[in-house]
Design a protein around this motif. Sequence first.
Motif, mmCIF file in Angstrom:
data_model
loop_
_atom_site.group_PDB
_atom_site.id
_atom_site.type_symbol
_atom_site.label_atom_id
_atom_site.label_comp_id
_atom_site.label_asym_id
_atom_site.label_seq_id
_atom_site.Cartn_x
_atom_site.Cartn_y
_atom_site.Cartn_z
ATOM 1 N N UNK A 132 0.848 -1.189 0.000
ATOM 2 C CA UNK A 132 0.000 0.000 0.000
ATOM 3 C C UNK A 132 0.878 1.231 0.000
ATOM 4 N N UNK A 133 0.575 2.175 -0.876
ATOM 5 C CA UNK A 133 1.273 3.451 -0.924
ATOM 6 C C UNK A 133 0.260 4.566 -0.687
ATOM 7 N N UNK A 134 0.733 5.805 -0.672
ATOM 8 C CA UNK A 134 -0.173 6.925 -0.458
ATOM 9 C C UNK A 134 -1.142 7.096 -1.619
ATOM 10 N N UNK A 135 -0.736 6.721 -2.825
ATOM 11 C CA UNK A 135 -1.571 6.921 -4.007
ATOM 12 C C UNK A 135 -2.292 5.661 -4.463
ATOM 13 N N UNK A 136 -2.061 4.523 -3.839
ATOM 14 C CA UNK A 136 -2.709 3.278 -4.270
ATOM 15 C C UNK A 136 -1.899 2.076 -3.837
#
Length: 92
Positions: free
Chosen positions: A44-48
Motif C-alpha cells: 500500500x502506498x499513499x496513491x494506491x
Amino acid sequence: MLFKPFFSALFTMGSSVVRRESPTLIIARNLMKTHKGTAKRWRKTANGFKRGIAGRNHGNGGWSRRSLKCLTGRKTATPSQAKRLKRLLPFG
C-alpha cells in the motif's frame, strides 16, 4: 443485527416428547482477515498499490538485455485492481 435468535427444537421419541433447550442468543461476527498471498505481492502506498513486475526470477537465460530491462521496476494497480485490493488488504 448482531444477535440471531436460536429457537429450541422439539423432537418426538416414541410416545413422549423431548424438548431440547438452547441458548436464546448467538453472537454473529465477521472478522476481517488479510489475504496473505496478496499481502506478499502488493504494498500500500499513499496513491494506491504497487507490486513488482513478474517474470524476472528464473528461466530467462536466453533473453536479451533489452527485454529483461523491461521487467524491472514497479507496477501500480489499475482502478479495478485497487477496488479488489482494498477488500483483500483491509489493514494494509
